[in-house]
Scaffold this active site. Sequence first.
Site, PDB file in Angstrom:
ATOM      1  N   HIS A   1       0.893  -1.233   0.011  1.00  0.00           N
ATOM      2  CA  HIS A   1       0.204   0.161  -0.091  1.00  0.00           C
ATOM      3  C   HIS A   1       1.252   0.902  -0.166  1.00  0.00           C
ATOM      4  CE1 HIS A   1      -2.998  -2.543   2.363  1.00  0.00           C
ATOM      5  NE2 HIS A   1      -3.541  -2.480   1.122  1.00  0.00           N
TER       6      HIS A   1
ATOM      7  N   LYS B   1     -17.686  -5.303   7.798  1.00  0.00           N
ATOM      8  CA  LYS B   1     -16.889  -6.144   7.068  1.00  0.00           C
ATOM      9  C   LYS B   1     -16.213  -6.875   8.576  1.00  0.00           C
ATOM     10  CE  LYS B   1     -13.782  -5.760   3.158  1.00  0.00           C
ATOM     11  NZ  LYS B   1     -12.146  -5.514   3.247  1.00  0.00           N
TER      12      LYS B   1
ATOM     13  N   ARG C   1      -1.733  -6.409  -7.690  1.00  0.00           N
ATOM     14  CA  ARG C   1      -0.520  -7.240  -7.850  1.00  0.00           C
ATOM     15  C   ARG C   1      -0.664  -8.204  -8.376  1.00  0.00           C
ATOM     16  NH1 ARG C   1      -2.886  -8.416  -1.797  1.00  0.00           N
ATOM     17  NH2 ARG C   1      -4.805  -8.564  -2.872  1.00  0.00           N
TER      18      ARG C   1
ATOM     19  N   SER D   1      -2.846  -7.641   3.284  1.00  0.00           N
ATOM     20  CA  SER D   1      -2.984  -7.500   4.559  1.00  0.00           C
ATOM     21  C   SER D   1      -4.210  -8.823   5.511  1.00  0.00           C
ATOM     22  CB  SER D   1      -4.271  -6.844   5.231  1.00  0.00           C
ATOM     23  OG  SER D   1      -3.682  -5.391   4.625  1.00  0.00           O
TER      24      SER D   1
END
Length: 167
Positions: A17, A41, A97, A135
């Site tokens: 990030h 979430k 990515r 993450s």
Amino acid sequence: MNIAVYPGSFDPITYGHLDVVSRAAAVFDRVVFAVLVNPNKGAPVLATNDRLEVIREAIDECCPADLASRIDIESFDGLTVDFCRRRKATFIVRGLRAISDFESELQMAHTNRKLAPEIDTVFLMTALEHSYLSSSLVKEIAFFGGDVTQMVPAAVARRLAARGRGL
Ligand code: PNS
């Protein structure tokens, strides 16, 4: 002035990030690092204020001063495009990515464009050396007491270590 929003959960931020936001700061006049407060979430590992704090510390630690001075850090809830409009941003920045990111990112970019045609999404390829990072994996490793110091800025590693095994 070209303003971009870099939205995400950032729970926690990784070197990937940081790489994306610092490269975005070299392209846009201002970049807003926008931390989503997302009750859907489930409970985050780092509370919103902790996430904002570690991002500030990490940017000060890792980004050159001329780039760091162009990055604002804020939290938001609701739609990303509504936040962009409040901040007068006309770009959303997202990192890619691998090809596996592309499908969901493409869907989000088209959806956001349908909601807000004046806002465009710009993708930056995450640097190769950080492209394996996520993450979720960082959280899992930290949960089991593993070493995440090569994956996250020191500010994050300190917070996760302070939480201890089992977070
Ligand atoms: O990197 P992340 O955590 O997967 O980020 C996802 C994020 C925050 C960019 C996305 O979930 C989002 O924009 N959420 C805000 C709500 C919204 O605008 N939903 C419509 C997106 S098409």
